[in-house]
Design a protein around this motif. Structure first.
Motif, PDB file in Angstrom:
ATOM      1  N   VAL A   1      -1.525   0.047 -14.905  1.00 16.84           N
ATOM      2  CA  VAL A   1      -1.755   1.374 -14.350  1.00 16.84           C
ATOM      3  C   VAL A   1      -2.333   1.325 -12.936  1.00 16.84           C
ATOM      4  O   VAL A   1      -1.928   2.110 -12.069  1.00 16.84           O
ATOM      5  CB  VAL A   1      -2.654   2.222 -15.291  1.00 16.84           C
ATOM      6  N   ARG A   2      -3.263   0.416 -12.670  1.00 20.52           N
ATOM      7  CA  ARG A   2      -3.870   0.390 -11.332  1.00 20.52           C
ATOM      8  C   ARG A   2      -2.847   0.013 -10.267  1.00 20.52           C
ATOM      9  O   ARG A   2      -2.777   0.649  -9.208  1.00 20.52           O
ATOM     10  CB  ARG A   2      -5.077  -0.561 -11.302  1.00 20.52           C
ATOM     11  N   ILE A   3      -2.043  -1.017 -10.523  1.00 28.02           N
ATOM     12  CA  ILE A   3      -1.033  -1.381  -9.515  1.00 28.02           C
ATOM     13  C   ILE A   3       0.036  -0.294  -9.438  1.00 28.02           C
ATOM     14  O   ILE A   3       0.629  -0.076  -8.377  1.00 28.02           O
ATOM     15  CB  ILE A   3      -0.396  -2.762  -9.785  1.00 28.02           C
ATOM     16  N   GLY A   4       0.243   0.420 -10.556  1.00 33.74           N
ATOM     17  CA  GLY A   4       1.194   1.518 -10.532  1.00 33.74           C
ATOM     18  C   GLY A   4       0.728   2.656  -9.639  1.00 33.74           C
ATOM     19  O   GLY A   4       1.508   3.211  -8.860  1.00 33.74           O
ATOM     20  N   LEU A   5      -0.545   3.008  -9.737  1.00 35.00           N
ATOM     21  CA  LEU A   5      -1.083   4.068  -8.886  1.00 35.00           C
ATOM     22  C   LEU A   5      -1.103   3.652  -7.427  1.00 35.00           C
ATOM     23  O   LEU A   5      -0.853   4.462  -6.525  1.00 35.00           O
ATOM     24  CB  LEU A   5      -2.483   4.456  -9.355  1.00 35.00           C
ATOM     25  N   GLN A   6      -1.405   2.389  -7.168  1.00 36.16           N
ATOM     26  CA  GLN A   6      -1.356   1.897  -5.788  1.00 36.16           C
ATOM     27  C   GLN A   6       0.066   1.952  -5.244  1.00 36.16           C
ATOM     28  O   GLN A   6       0.291   2.333  -4.088  1.00 36.16           O
ATOM     29  CB  GLN A   6      -1.917   0.479  -5.733  1.00 36.16           C
ATOM     30  N   ALA A   7       1.036   1.590  -6.088  1.00 31.62           N
ATOM     31  CA  ALA A   7       2.437   1.647  -5.670  1.00 31.62           C
ATOM     32  C   ALA A   7       2.873   3.084  -5.419  1.00 31.62           C
ATOM     33  O   ALA A   7       3.627   3.366  -4.482  1.00 31.62           O
ATOM     34  CB  ALA A   7       3.326   0.995  -6.722  1.00 31.62           C
ATOM     35  N   ASN A   8       2.395   3.993  -6.253  1.00 27.11           N
ATOM     36  CA  ASN A   8       2.712   5.401  -6.056  1.00 27.11           C
ATOM     37  C   ASN A   8       2.132   5.903  -4.739  1.00 27.11           C
ATOM     38  O   ASN A   8       2.787   6.647  -3.997  1.00 27.11           O
ATOM     39  CB  ASN A   8       2.161   6.224  -7.218  1.00 27.11           C
ATOM     40  N   ARG A   9       0.898   5.483  -4.447  1.00 31.00           N
ATOM     41  CA  ARG A   9       0.267   5.899  -3.184  1.00 31.00           C
ATOM     42  C   ARG A   9       1.027   5.335  -1.988  1.00 31.00           C
ATOM     43  O   ARG A   9       1.227   6.019  -0.983  1.00 31.00           O
ATOM     44  CB  ARG A   9      -1.183   5.398  -3.173  1.00 31.00           C
ATOM     45  N   ALA A  10       1.468   4.088  -2.098  1.00 29.10           N
ATOM     46  CA  ALA A  10       2.229   3.483  -1.009  1.00 29.10           C
ATOM     47  C   ALA A  10       3.578   4.179  -0.829  1.00 29.10           C
ATOM     48  O   ALA A  10       4.050   4.374   0.302  1.00 29.10           O
ATOM     49  CB  ALA A  10       2.431   1.988  -1.275  1.00 29.10           C
ATOM     50  N   PHE A  11       4.203   4.554  -1.955  1.00 30.78           N
ATOM     51  CA  PHE A  11       5.454   5.328  -1.876  1.00 30.78           C
ATOM     52  C   PHE A  11       5.222   6.627  -1.121  1.00 30.78           C
ATOM     53  O   PHE A  11       6.020   7.021  -0.255  1.00 30.78           O
ATOM     54  CB  PHE A  11       5.988   5.616  -3.286  1.00 30.78           C
ATOM     55  N   LEU A  12       4.150   7.330  -1.455  1.00 30.27           N
ATOM     56  CA  LEU A  12       3.821   8.583  -0.781  1.00 30.27           C
ATOM     57  C   LEU A  12       3.738   8.382   0.725  1.00 30.27           C
ATOM     58  O   LEU A  12       4.300   9.165   1.509  1.00 30.27           O
ATOM     59  CB  LEU A  12       2.498   9.125  -1.323  1.00 30.27           C
ATOM     60  N   GLN A  13       3.052   7.345   1.148  1.00 30.10           N
ATOM     61  CA  GLN A  13       2.890   7.107   2.583  1.00 30.10           C
ATOM     62  C   GLN A  13       4.231   6.811   3.255  1.00 30.10           C
ATOM     63  O   GLN A  13       4.520   7.328   4.347  1.00 30.10           O
ATOM     64  CB  GLN A  13       1.899   5.965   2.801  1.00 30.10           C
TER      65      GLN A  13
END
Length: 265
Positions: free
Chosen positions: A49-61
């Motif tokens: 979940v943590r790397i998933g949320l980080q990946a989601n944040r990076a996608f957003l950027q």
């Protein structure tokens, strides 16, 4: 006394809130013990979940850079969550300083933190609103002070629609937003999925929160882009949507899809 449109007792700290769980798992400090417990349980149930949320944040950027790089100068970020640097306006204004950003969230705590952060930005603001009532967001006078719906707008629905049940008609929500947008506008959307692992235990944790977690398969998520034209590479796992470097380890496990689409007519 009512402040900023809500009363202090309207802030529910008895149950976990998705925005505060998200903040906790990203290492933020704007959360409560109830959110921390839920976050720890979530990390045990879904180790990625943590790397998933980080990946989601990076996608957003990356998605924000994409839409601004393609000429959009207005962003409507619905379900923004607690401020996490770099925030959308910071990413966007690095590409084009004249970008205007309206943030919307239904958590009064998010609005308090947003007001403190954004008070010095005349072209950026935050309002209380709920994606379940998209027309109210579109009609909000503070939103309309920032967003001109006669010009292209990028609407951000990032890690949001999976908190809506089918009974809450997420397709209709997106259709209402689509109808309000002129040609040349964009939809940026990410959504949690159970396509890569059984995440029933993770869903159960959100049953105690202020919103349930409704995982959807790729085909179910693609339907939200009706009326839009997906840009390459289409709907993809978040780390693999136009990566600007090597995807992080275990990216193939990440249960987030992301996509960007343009309204052409």
């Amino acid at each position: 006394m009512r402040q900023d449109g809500f009363r202090p007792e309207e802030i529910d700290t008895s149950r976990p809130h998705p925005a505060r769980i998200y903040d906790y798992l990203l290492g933020g400090k704007d959360n409560y013990e109830v959110d921390q417990r839920a976050g720890d349980e979530l990390a045990e149930a879904a180790p990625e979940v943590r790397i998933g949320l980080q990946a989601n944040r990076a996608f957003l950027q990356r998605a924000v850079r994409y839409v601004v790089g393609h000429g959009v100068r207005q962003i409507l970020d619905i379900g923004t969550g607690l401020p996490t640097s770099p925030n959308v306006h910071e990413v966007a204004q690095e590409v084009a300083p004249d970008v205007r950003v309206a943030y919307v969230d239904n958590d009064p705590i998010v609005k308090v933190h947003g007001d403190a952060l954004l008070s010095r930005f005349g072209t950026t603001g935050i309002v209380l609103g709920d994606v379940r009532d998209p027309q109210a967001i579109l009609d909000d006078p503070e939103v309309r002070e920032i967003i001109d719906f006669g010009q292209p707008v990028a609407v951000l629905l990032v890690a949001l629609l999976h908190f809506l049940t089918e009974a809450e008609k997420p397709e209709d929500v997106v259709a209402t937003l689509h109808e309000a947008l002129p040609a040349g506008s964009y939809l940026v959307l990410s959504h949690a999925t159970g396509d890569f692992a059984d995440r029933t235990d993770a869903q159960a944790i959100y049953c105690r929160a202020t919103a349930t977690l409704n995982l959807r398969a790729r085909a179910e998520i693609e339907r939200f882009f009706a009326g839009f034209e997906l840009v390459e590479p289409g709907l993809a796992q978040a780390p693999f949507w136009r990566p600007d470097g090597p995807p992080p380890p275990r990216s193939e496990e990440i249960g987030f899809y992301g996509g960007v689409a343009r309204k052409t007519a």
